[in-house]
Design a protein around this motif. Structure first.
Motif, short mmCIF file in Angstrom:
data_model
loop_
_atom_site.label_atom_id
_atom_site.label_comp_id
_atom_site.label_asym_id
_atom_site.label_seq_id
_atom_site.Cartn_x
_atom_site.Cartn_y
_atom_site.Cartn_z
N THR A 6 0.85 -1.18 0.00
CA THR A 6 0.00 0.00 0.00
C THR A 6 0.89 1.23 0.00
OG1 THR A 6 -1.92 1.06 0.99
CG2 THR A 6 -0.26 0.19 2.51
N PRO A 51 -10.66 -1.93 -3.55
CA PRO A 51 -10.51 -0.53 -3.95
C PRO A 51 -10.82 0.41 -2.79
CG PRO A 51 -11.76 -1.75 -5.60
CD PRO A 51 -11.61 -2.66 -4.40
N ARG A 52 -10.11 1.52 -2.71
CA ARG A 52 -10.34 2.51 -1.65
C ARG A 52 -11.67 3.22 -1.84
NH1 ARG A 52 -4.38 5.22 -0.99
NH2 ARG A 52 -3.43 3.38 -0.13
N ALA A 111 -5.60 1.47 -3.92
CA ALA A 111 -6.07 0.46 -2.97
C ALA A 111 -4.89 -0.36 -2.49
CB ALA A 111 -7.09 -0.45 -3.64
N ASP A 135 -5.26 -4.87 -7.18
CA ASP A 135 -5.95 -4.25 -6.05
C ASP A 135 -6.73 -5.30 -5.29
OD1 ASP A 135 -4.99 -1.82 -6.88
OD2 ASP A 135 -6.89 -1.05 -7.59
#
Length: 143
Positions: free
Chosen positions: A32, A64-65, A38, A61
């Motif tokens: 990260t 996902p953020r 992400a 990923d």
């Protein structure tokens, strides 16, 4: 007896003896960072002989953020150098230089270079824990 005195040192210098100097690695990782959309999960496979090595890695990923954001991928081809070959005090430390590709925010691909280092700590037998840090320089914006 005379042939044995010549043969024994020659056998010790055969390339077959170099196999004991080699290292093969297979690993799983998470990563990260501020520039990532992400947290990523991935893996690497590498081969090292006489302190110099090559490693291939890839990741996607994990989550996902942002909701609905597309999953992105990345891949690297790294050259590694074991600093422990220079000094026993540096055992476990390696430098790496890489060429990578990753998916951009627009869905295309972009190349990047990277430089970094890693430390490998032998836990037991072939099992090791590794930590890595690298600095990436993309060839294009948005990577």
């Amino acid at each position: 007896m005379r042939h044995t005195a010549v043969l024994l040192p020659a056998l010790l210098l055969l390339p077959a003896a170099l196999a004991a100097q080699g290292r093969t690695s297979v690993s799983a990782f998470t990563s990260t960072g501020a520039g990532l959309t992400a947290a990523r999960v991935g893996g690497t496979i590498g081969k090292e002989r006489d302190g110099l090595g090559i490693r291939v890695g890839a990741a996607v990923d994990a989550v996902p953020r942002e909701a609905g954001a597309p999953s992105r991928w990345m891949a690297d081809l790294d050259g590694t150098g074991h600093l422990g070959r220079l000094s026993p005090a540096l055992e476990g430390w390696r430098v790496l230089v890489g060429l990578g590709a990753q998916q951009t925010e627009t869905g295309g691909g972009a190349l990047s270079t990277s430089i970094g280092g890693l430390y490998s700590w032998q836990v037991a037998g072939p099992l090791a824990l590794e930590g890595e840090a690298r600095y990436r320089t993309p060839f294009a914006e948005g990577a």
